[in-house]
Structure formats: structure tokens, C-alpha cells
Design a protein around this motif. Sequence first.
Motif, mmCIF file in Angstrom:
data_model
loop_
_atom_site.group_PDB
_atom_site.id
_atom_site.type_symbol
_atom_site.label_atom_id
_atom_site.label_comp_id
_atom_site.label_asym_id
_atom_site.label_seq_id
_atom_site.Cartn_x
_atom_site.Cartn_y
_atom_site.Cartn_z
ATOM 1 N N LEU A 33 43.663 -26.761 14.614
ATOM 2 C CA LEU A 33 45.073 -26.628 14.248
ATOM 3 C C LEU A 33 45.835 -25.680 15.170
ATOM 4 O O LEU A 33 47.061 -25.571 15.065
ATOM 5 C CB LEU A 33 45.192 -26.149 12.799
ATOM 6 N N PHE A 34 45.132 -25.023 16.071
ATOM 7 C CA PHE A 34 45.804 -24.205 17.084
ATOM 8 C C PHE A 34 46.308 -25.100 18.224
ATOM 9 O O PHE A 34 47.439 -24.987 18.674
ATOM 10 C CB PHE A 34 44.853 -23.144 17.637
ATOM 11 N N ARG A 35 45.452 -26.001 18.673
ATOM 12 C CA ARG A 35 45.814 -26.892 19.780
ATOM 13 C C ARG A 35 46.408 -28.208 19.306
ATOM 14 O O ARG A 35 47.182 -28.845 20.019
ATOM 15 C CB ARG A 35 44.574 -27.168 20.638
ATOM 16 N N GLU A 36 45.992 -28.609 18.105
ATOM 17 C CA GLU A 36 46.442 -29.884 17.551
ATOM 18 C C GLU A 36 46.990 -29.688 16.142
ATOM 19 O O GLU A 36 46.427 -30.203 15.175
ATOM 20 C CB GLU A 36 45.257 -30.861 17.465
ATOM 21 N N PRO A 37 48.054 -28.931 15.976
ATOM 22 C CA PRO A 37 48.583 -28.737 14.622
ATOM 23 C C PRO A 37 49.085 -30.040 14.032
ATOM 24 O O PRO A 37 49.497 -30.949 14.757
ATOM 25 C CB PRO A 37 49.737 -27.748 14.845
ATOM 26 N N LEU A 38 49.013 -30.138 12.720
ATOM 27 C CA LEU A 38 49.608 -31.293 12.057
ATOM 28 C C LEU A 38 51.108 -31.266 12.309
ATOM 29 O O LEU A 38 51.761 -30.238 12.118
ATOM 30 C CB LEU A 38 49.340 -31.247 10.550
ATOM 31 N N THR A 39 51.667 -32.381 12.744
ATOM 32 C CA THR A 39 53.093 -32.423 13.067
ATOM 33 C C THR A 39 53.930 -32.518 11.796
ATOM 34 O O THR A 39 53.417 -32.829 10.709
ATOM 35 C CB THR A 39 53.419 -33.618 13.970
ATOM 36 N N GLN A 40 55.213 -32.267 11.952
ATOM 37 C CA GLN A 40 56.122 -32.360 10.806
ATOM 38 C C GLN A 40 56.061 -33.735 10.154
ATOM 39 O O GLN A 40 56.280 -33.863 8.944
ATOM 40 C CB GLN A 40 57.553 -32.053 11.253
ATOM 41 N N TYR A 41 55.747 -34.750 10.929
ATOM 42 C CA TYR A 41 55.686 -36.116 10.397
ATOM 43 C C TYR A 41 54.377 -36.377 9.661
ATOM 44 O O TYR A 41 54.304 -37.269 8.803
ATOM 45 C CB TYR A 41 55.862 -37.122 11.537
ATOM 46 N N PRO A 60 43.682 -34.405 -5.896
ATOM 47 C CA PRO A 60 42.984 -34.692 -4.635
ATOM 48 C C PRO A 60 43.528 -33.771 -3.541
ATOM 49 O O PRO A 60 44.713 -33.420 -3.546
ATOM 50 C CB PRO A 60 43.329 -36.157 -4.355
ATOM 51 N N VAL A 61 42.676 -33.399 -2.600
ATOM 52 C CA VAL A 61 43.053 -32.430 -1.564
ATOM 53 C C VAL A 61 42.638 -32.946 -0.193
ATOM 54 O O VAL A 61 41.549 -33.502 -0.027
ATOM 55 C CB VAL A 61 42.377 -31.060 -1.817
ATOM 56 N N ARG A 62 43.516 -32.733 0.778
ATOM 57 C CA ARG A 62 43.165 -32.946 2.188
ATOM 58 C C ARG A 62 42.905 -31.577 2.789
ATOM 59 O O ARG A 62 43.726 -30.650 2.637
ATOM 60 C CB ARG A 62 44.304 -33.634 2.923
ATOM 61 N N ALA A 63 41.774 -31.407 3.479
ATOM 62 C CA ALA A 63 41.389 -30.108 4.011
ATOM 63 C C ALA A 63 41.120 -30.214 5.507
ATOM 64 O O ALA A 63 40.499 -31.186 5.970
ATOM 65 C CB ALA A 63 40.148 -29.587 3.283
ATOM 66 N N PHE A 64 41.565 -29.207 6.264
ATOM 67 C CA PHE A 64 41.445 -29.214 7.727
ATOM 68 C C PHE A 64 40.946 -27.866 8.223
ATOM 69 O O PHE A 64 41.398 -26.814 7.763
ATOM 70 C CB PHE A 64 42.800 -29.502 8.382
ATOM 71 N N ASP A 65 40.043 -27.907 9.206
ATOM 72 C CA ASP A 65 39.577 -26.687 9.867
ATOM 73 C C ASP A 65 38.894 -27.089 11.168
ATOM 74 O O ASP A 65 38.349 -28.203 11.270
ATOM 75 C CB ASP A 65 38.589 -25.920 8.978
ATOM 76 N N ASN A 66 38.902 -26.179 12.144
ATOM 77 C CA ASN A 66 38.282 -26.521 13.428
ATOM 78 C C ASN A 66 36.778 -26.295 13.431
ATOM 79 O O ASN A 66 36.089 -26.712 14.359
ATOM 80 C CB ASN A 66 38.934 -25.730 14.574
ATOM 81 N N ASP A 67 36.240 -25.641 12.386
ATOM 82 C CA ASP A 67 34.810 -25.334 12.343
ATOM 83 C C ASP A 67 34.050 -26.492 11.680
ATOM 84 O O ASP A 67 34.084 -26.663 10.459
ATOM 85 C CB ASP A 67 34.565 -24.035 11.580
ATOM 86 N N LYS A 68 33.372 -27.286 12.489
ATOM 87 C CA LYS A 68 32.696 -28.484 11.976
ATOM 88 C C LYS A 68 31.606 -28.177 10.956
ATOM 89 O O LYS A 68 31.490 -28.885 9.940
ATOM 90 C CB LYS A 68 32.148 -29.307 13.141
ATOM 91 N N PRO A 69 30.759 -27.144 11.165
ATOM 92 C CA PRO A 69 29.747 -26.847 10.138
ATOM 93 C C PRO A 69 30.363 -26.484 8.779
ATOM 94 O O PRO A 69 29.835 -26.867 7.738
ATOM 95 C CB PRO A 69 28.979 -25.665 10.742
ATOM 96 N N SER A 70 31.486 -25.767 8.788
ATOM 97 C CA SER A 70 32.137 -25.425 7.524
ATOM 98 C C SER A 70 32.704 -26.673 6.840
ATOM 99 O O SER A 70 32.609 -26.814 5.621
ATOM 100 C CB SER A 70 33.259 -24.408 7.761
#
Length: 398
Positions: free
Chosen positions: A312-320, A278-288
Motif C-alpha cells: 500500500l506504499f507503492r500501490e495504494p488503493l485508488t479513490q476508485y 464481511p471484511v476486505r483486508a490488505f497488507d504487504n506482508d505475505k506471511p501475515s
Amino acid sequence: MISTATITSLGHKGEGLAEIDGHKVFVPLALPGERVEIEFEGDRGTLLGVMAPAENRIEPFCPHFGACGGCQLQHLDRPSYEAFKIGLIETPLRFAGIELPVSRFIDAAGDGRRRATLHARQEGVGYMRLRSHQVHDIDFCPILVPGLAKAPDIARAVFQAVGDADVSIVASLSGLDVAIRTEKKQARHDRVAPLVARFKLARLALNGEMVLQAQPPIVEMGRARVELPIGCFLQATAAAENLLADYVVNALDRKAKTVADLFCGLGPFALRLAEKLPVRAFDNDKPSIAALDLARRHAKGLREVTAKAQDLFREPLTQYELNYDFLVLDPPRSGAEAQVREIAKSKVTTVVMAACDPRTFARDAAILVAGGYTMSDLVALDQFTQSTHVEMAATFRR
């Protein structure tokens, strides 16, 4: 001013470097060791003639080379070409304090580039000239996939319909996907819509809005088929995407149970990793993100992919929040400094980072190394053939 000079080295933009009266002058199309005649003003030189050619100078394969600014290195033989591109990667890393050689130089040209943006202007259709905002007119481009052979004709037809425009064309499995950008007021949908039937296009868009779609433009990513959003990012060659994905999957530790793909785009890595975990995926481009989610739901034999739109530029995933065994990230040219700083503080075991800019890659790699990671298996992937751009990837392990 006209002068003769000896070229001493090659700059990172592929320009020959000469020194005249103690000043550096950059000369496109000249190679180290050559005695040349140039015309120059300030630090910009124009090659007038080569009086003594270098041994590694070869005949360019495209008749447009030298006028068209799309390629910069067709006059350089293969060993020198590879060494130049390897240097583009290793030099910034060295300045960042990392002494790691490129382990492999991988030809990722495949069948050619599957996407291109042509400029349509009064003076012609093609790419910008060297050091110019003027367009060099072309009738073909040999570094594109055969499916883009009609690209210049399409761009000319766009100019006839709406005037000055930038025409982006992607060769998909279901046909050509064409996106037009223009500031001309006469750019109405009805003026360009006939191009769909004329050129048998899959889809046509104007300034980000769909004009007409005969069928969705599709690309394959592993077992999945992905519908392309208008104007989305796609690796320049299919070969490069496959090679990068293979690199990522091969770096996956067998003990890994939790996986995340940051700056995932359409999911070229997430969809292939999902064949295993299973994979968690993140990107700022909503259409993608939406396209990735749709592709996953229709693909067979994949584990769950949870895709989330997040900047992820303004809201990067934190170390936690980075509670993963394995991370992959492929940020845009500006790199991922804010996100990488959080990764460096996290307990993530393995990180694979791909990039298309050696300088920001070196900066981000140095942050990970300073955070306790060991960098290995640095590879160069040459998908931007004959240009001064290069793709790279490396593995970082705690």
C-alpha cells in the motif's frame, strides 16, 4: 565542560532542556524546574547531580533505570507523565493545523509487554544504554509479562551458542517464540536447537529460518486463534490490541455494509470486524496475510475475510477502488501518506486511523481533514509504558 543550569522544559525524547550561554543542551533524567549540575559537550548533557529536585520527581521502580535505555520516564509522577504523552500527540497536530485535544488517556499496559528484543553481547544481555551502542546487562525487566521472566537467561544461552545476537522473544498462548538475528558465522542450527528443550520453547528461529518447533506459537484475536509467522508484527501488549480493536468496532456505523482493513497485519481488527460484516483486508506482508486467512478459516461465527497481499506504499488503493463505507488503517511508523491521499479523494464515509508515531499521524490526519473529513474522538493508548512512545487513534467522518 561542567556547569550548573536550570531545566526549562522536557523534550519529545523525555530529556530535560537547559540553555547555557544561549545554546540548548539536552539532559536525560532531568525534569523541568530542577537546578542541576551537568557535564556537556555541544547539545548533549549528562546529569551529574540534582541540586533542587522538581516536585513531580518520583523514585523509579526499576533499579536499572538511568543506566538502561529501555525506559526514559520512570522518574516522572503520573499526572506529569500523562500530560507529557498527551503533548506528544497534540503538539504535532497543532503544527499541522488541527486543534483537537486528546479525549481519553487509556492505560494499555495490561500484564506487561508480551514481546521484547534483547541484545546479547560480551558486556552482557539487555537493552542499549542511554545514548550508547553498549548493552546494559539486566537480570529482569519489570515491564514485561511474567511469561518473559526467562528472557535474559534465554538471551545469555544464545550468546553462549552463537556469540553476538539480537534475540526477539514473544510470549504466546502455547509458549515462547524466539527469533535470533546474528551475523556470526558459527550460528548453525545445531548450536541453538538444544535451547528448545532446555527452555521449553514453542518455536526457535535463526535469521528468519525455523530451527525447531515444538508447537505453533498462537495468539487469540477475538474469536480467532492466529499462528504467528516468524518475525511478524504484534502489538506490544495484549491489552492495547484489545482496546484498539474495541475502539475500531465501536466506531463502526450501523449502516455500514462494506468494510476494509488496510495495513491489516495478522488481522486484529479484521477478525473482530468480521464478527459483524464481511471484511476486505490488505497488507504487504505475505506471511501475515496467510496467517490471517488460515485463522479466519478455522474460526467459528465469522463472516468472510478476503485477505490480499498488496504494498500500500507503492500501490495504494485508488479513490476508485475504495468503494467502502468504513475503513480502518494502522500503518507502521512511517505513516501512510500515499494511501491517505487516495482516501481523502474517495467517498468513504468513516475512517479510523491508529498510529504509533505522532508526527506522521498528524501529517496523515491533516490530509484527511483537508479532504473534507472531520476528526473526532482522539485517544492516547499507553502500551509503551515509561518510554517516550505512544499509540493513538482517531475517527474521521465525512
